[in-house]
Enzyme design. Structure first.
Site, short mmCIF file in Angstrom:
data_model
loop_
_atom_site.label_atom_id
_atom_site.label_comp_id
_atom_site.label_asym_id
_atom_site.label_seq_id
_atom_site.Cartn_x
_atom_site.Cartn_y
_atom_site.Cartn_z
N HIS A 67 0.87 -1.20 0.00
CA HIS A 67 0.00 0.00 0.00
C HIS A 67 0.89 1.24 0.00
O HIS A 67 1.70 1.41 -0.91
CB HIS A 67 -0.93 -0.08 1.22
CG HIS A 67 -2.00 0.96 1.31
ND1 HIS A 67 -2.41 1.74 0.26
CD2 HIS A 67 -2.76 1.34 2.37
CE1 HIS A 67 -3.36 2.55 0.66
NE2 HIS A 67 -3.61 2.32 1.93
N HIS B 238 -2.54 -2.47 -9.53
CA HIS B 238 -3.48 -1.76 -8.64
C HIS B 238 -4.77 -2.57 -8.60
O HIS B 238 -5.18 -3.14 -9.59
CB HIS B 238 -3.77 -0.35 -9.17
CG HIS B 238 -4.37 0.54 -8.15
ND1 HIS B 238 -5.71 0.51 -7.87
CD2 HIS B 238 -3.81 1.44 -7.32
CE1 HIS B 238 -5.95 1.40 -6.90
NE2 HIS B 238 -4.82 1.97 -6.54
N ASP C 63 2.84 5.27 -6.99
CA ASP C 63 4.09 5.14 -6.22
C ASP C 63 5.31 4.96 -7.10
O ASP C 63 6.44 5.05 -6.63
CB ASP C 63 3.97 3.94 -5.25
CG ASP C 63 2.90 4.22 -4.22
OD1 ASP C 63 1.86 3.53 -4.24
OD2 ASP C 63 3.07 5.17 -3.45
C1 SDX Z 1 -1.43 2.06 -3.36
O1 SDX Z 1 -6.15 0.75 -3.16
C2 SDX Z 1 -5.65 1.91 -3.40
O2 SDX Z 1 -6.31 2.81 -3.88
C3 SDX Z 1 -4.19 2.08 -3.02
C4 SDX Z 1 -3.53 3.38 -3.45
C5 SDX Z 1 -4.12 4.58 -2.72
O3 SDX Z 1 -3.99 5.69 -3.25
O4 SDX Z 1 -4.63 4.39 -1.59
O5 SDX Z 1 -3.67 3.56 -4.84
C6 SDX Z 1 -2.05 3.37 -3.09
O6 SDX Z 1 -1.39 1.24 -2.50
C7 SDX Z 1 -0.94 1.75 -4.76
C8 SDX Z 1 -0.38 0.29 -4.88
C9 SDX Z 1 1.04 0.31 -4.34
N1 SDX Z 1 1.54 -1.09 -4.24
C10 SDX Z 1 2.49 -1.54 -5.06
O7 SDX Z 1 2.96 -0.91 -5.99
C11 SDX Z 1 2.99 -2.94 -4.68
C12 SDX Z 1 3.06 -3.81 -5.95
N2 SDX Z 1 1.69 -4.11 -6.42
C13 SDX Z 1 1.08 -5.36 -5.97
O8 SDX Z 1 1.39 -5.70 -4.66
C14 SDX Z 1 -0.40 -5.45 -6.36
O9 SDX Z 1 -0.49 -5.03 -7.66
C15 SDX Z 1 -1.43 -4.69 -5.54
C16 SDX Z 1 -1.35 -5.04 -4.09
C17 SDX Z 1 -1.26 -3.21 -5.70
C18 SDX Z 1 -2.80 -5.11 -6.06
O10 SDX Z 1 -2.94 -6.43 -5.78
P1 SDX Z 1 -4.29 -7.25 -6.17
O11 SDX Z 1 -5.32 -6.34 -6.74
O12 SDX Z 1 -4.67 -8.07 -4.99
O13 SDX Z 1 -3.82 -8.11 -7.38
P2 SDX Z 1 -3.24 -9.56 -7.25
O14 SDX Z 1 -2.20 -9.56 -6.18
O15 SDX Z 1 -4.38 -10.51 -7.15
O16 SDX Z 1 -2.49 -9.73 -8.65
C19 SDX Z 1 -3.17 -10.20 -9.78
C20 SDX Z 1 -2.09 -10.86 -10.61
C21 SDX Z 1 -1.29 -11.92 -9.84
O17 SDX Z 1 -0.76 -12.84 -10.78
P3 SDX Z 1 -1.57 -14.25 -11.08
O18 SDX Z 1 -1.94 -14.83 -9.71
O19 SDX Z 1 -2.76 -13.84 -11.90
O20 SDX Z 1 -0.57 -15.09 -11.82
O21 SDX Z 1 -1.10 -9.87 -10.98
C22 SDX Z 1 0.15 -10.21 -10.38
C23 SDX Z 1 -0.13 -11.16 -9.26
O22 SDX Z 1 0.99 -11.99 -9.02
N3 SDX Z 1 0.73 -8.97 -9.90
C24 SDX Z 1 2.01 -8.63 -10.02
C25 SDX Z 1 2.12 -7.34 -9.46
N4 SDX Z 1 0.93 -6.95 -9.01
C26 SDX Z 1 0.07 -7.96 -9.28
N5 SDX Z 1 3.07 -9.29 -10.55
C27 SDX Z 1 4.26 -8.63 -10.50
N6 SDX Z 1 4.46 -7.39 -9.98
C28 SDX Z 1 3.40 -6.73 -9.46
N7 SDX Z 1 3.59 -5.53 -8.94
#
Ligand code: SDX
Length: 433
Positions: free
Chosen positions: A266, A307, A365
């Site tokens: 997050h 996201h 971010d």
């Molecule tokens: C913020 O919610 C908000 O509004 C948050 C925010 C705000 O202003 O409050 O926007 C701020 O938190 C932005 C996000 C910052 N986080 C990151 O940058 C961390 C990296 N991102 C991931 O951790 C992830 O993308 C999330 C947590 C942001 C979202 O996760 P989800 O929606 O639960 O998606 P998921 O984990 O189910 O992923 C779906 C697929 C998976 O692969 P498969 O199982 O389909 O094979 O996408 C892949 C994940 O492995 N995936 C990624 C990835 N993010 C998702 N693979 C590699 N790198 C990534 N960053």
């Protein structure tokens, strides 16, 4: 008279449950499942991927189109034309301020920027090298100990003064976290300065030297504050709402939000992006790390990518990327290695089927950390900057919830998968498991 829209759920035993379909001003319809309680069954939705926890009139995101509106205004226009305190007024009261309202709001904030002198000794309980987010959670939560006279959350005036206090004091507390961390004396706010300039003054001025902030860098940080101010029911805002639903005071609720924001998935992602770029080290290593991010057996993920809602580029990332250019150009850092690596990483990832299929794009971010580093904000203060900005979102959402006559304490149910009922076994008889 608009025709009532119904979704019908047919159960195994043939009974049918009628669930009303509700529409908002914008965005997807929702199925009101409150009738489901009659069946004794619950919905199951870990992580709330398909669940609206509340109705709100504050912020709207269109994940497919990559749109973000604060009270209807597009984020790009606010980032370009508004000030952070104007955006605070908009989020809290629902409208951009008229000239007189803006002046009054700014003075209401200005006269609350100092913290109680005894709060300063609170810092001394922390090690100097404590992560500033740990200090923020503690000190913001402690604010409620100083305002016993205005903690009646059913009183709109108490709610408003708590909001003003939090908007005004969180930057002061944040700058004090930094000063304590580096062993410098605290700097008092100078209310002749604007909100953002005052924060930079408290961060980088010392009693021995005058600090004059570069106006272009002040504007860049103001834009970062505007972009991070609110974002629907994200993890930290949902935490603030859940804490607030029990009747906890707003300072305790915002402290809970700060704790939730700290996570690297997050708000901690901006710090994690810089650490990731440092770990990648060189543009030539990007393919290796992109391959790791795609490997399910590898826990490495591209921080700053993906996201829960955006299935297109995060509109804030676009503005942040432009701000990156401007700040690095202003500082003569156009060839900044981190920025070049970030640009190349974005280019490589956005051409890769793994990221395209999963609609993983840079989020807010991805670039904010590079801007903060250029502004000489230390890495461990990146998420603190996010918390300063998001305080207005948290308190506006909290205020909206508390004002809602339908407010209920948040209490999700569960799918139980533990042991069935069993009798206690005295320790003398526990001979095998
Ligand atoms: C913020 O919610 C908000 O509004 C948050 C925010 C705000 O202003 O409050 O926007 C701020 O938190 C932005 C996000 C910052 N986080 C990151 O940058 C961390 C990296 N991102 C991931 O951790 C992830 O993308 C999330 C947590 C942001 C979202 O996760 P989800 O929606 O639960 O998606 P998921 O984990 O189910 O992923 C779906 C697929 C998976 O692969 P498969 O199982 O389909 O094979 O996408 C892949 C994940 O492995 N995936 C990624 C990835 N993010 C998702 N693979 C590699 N790198 C990534 N960053």
């Amino acid at each position: 008279m608009e025709k009532k829209r119904i979704a019908t759920l047919s159960l195994e035993d043939g009974t049918e449950i009628e669930l009303p379909i509700m529409s908002g001003t914008l965005g997807p319809d929702v199925i009101d499942i409150r009738n489901l309680a009659k069946t004794g069954m619950f919905t199951y939705d870990p992580g709330f991927l398909s669940t609206a926890s509340c109705s709100s009139g504050i912020t709207y995101i269109d994940g497919e189109l990559g749109c973000l509106y604060y009270r209807g205004y597009p984020i790009e226009q606010l980032a370009e034309q508004s000030s952070f305190l104007e955006v605070c007024h908009l989020l809290l009261y629902g409208e951009l301020p008229m000239a007189a309202e803006k002046q009054k709001f700014e003075s209401e904030i200005n006269r609350r920027t100092m913290v109680h002198d005894q709060l300063m000794s609170f810092y001394k309980g922390f090690r100097r090298d404590a992560h500033p987010m740990a200090v923020m959670v503690g000190v913001v939560g402690a604010l409620s100990a100083f305002y016993h006279d205005t903690l009646d959350i059913t009183n709109p005036e108490h709610r408003e003064v708590s909001a003003l206090r939090l908007i005004a004091k969180v930057p002061t507390i944040a700058a004090m976290c930094y000063k304590y961390n580096i062993g410098h004396p605290f700097m008092y706010p100078d209310n002749r300065l604007g909100y953002v300039e005052n924060f930079l003054h408290m961060m980088f001025a010392t009693p021995c030297e005058q600090y004059v902030a570069n106006p272009k860098l002040v504007r860049a940080l103001e834009r970062i504050f505007i972009l991070h101010a609110d974002h629907e029911q994200n993890a930290s805002t949902s935490t603030v709402r859940l804490a607030g639903s029990s009747g906890a005071n707003p300072f305790a609720c915002v402290a809970a939000g700060i704790a939730a924001l700290w996570g690297p998935a997050h708000g901690g992602a901006n710090e994690a992006v810089l650490k990731m770029l440092e770990e990648i080290g060189d543009i030539s290593q990007i393919p290796k790390f992109v391959a790791r991010a795609k490997d399910r057996k590898d826990s490495f993920r591209l921080m700053g990518f993906g996201h829960r809602v955006y299935r297109n580029v995060d509109p804030r990332a676009r503005v942040m990327r432009e701000t990156c250019y401007e700040v690095l150009a202003e500082l003569g850092l156009q060839n900044d290695r981190m920025f070049e690596m970030a640009m190349e990483l974005e280019r490589v990832a956005l051409q890769d089927d793994y990221f395209i299929e999963r609609k993983l794009y840079p989020n807010v971010d991805f670039y904010s950390g590079i801007v903060l580093k250029a502004l000489n904000v230390p890495l461990n203060m990146f998420t603190v900057i996010f918390a300063i900005a998001r305080t207005i979102g948290w308190i506006s959402q909290w205020n909206e919830m508390i004002s809602d006559s339908e407010r209920k304490i948040g209490r999700p149910r569960q799918l139980y998968r533990g042991p069935e009922r069993r009798d206690f076994v005295p320790i003398s008889e526990r001979t095998k498991r």
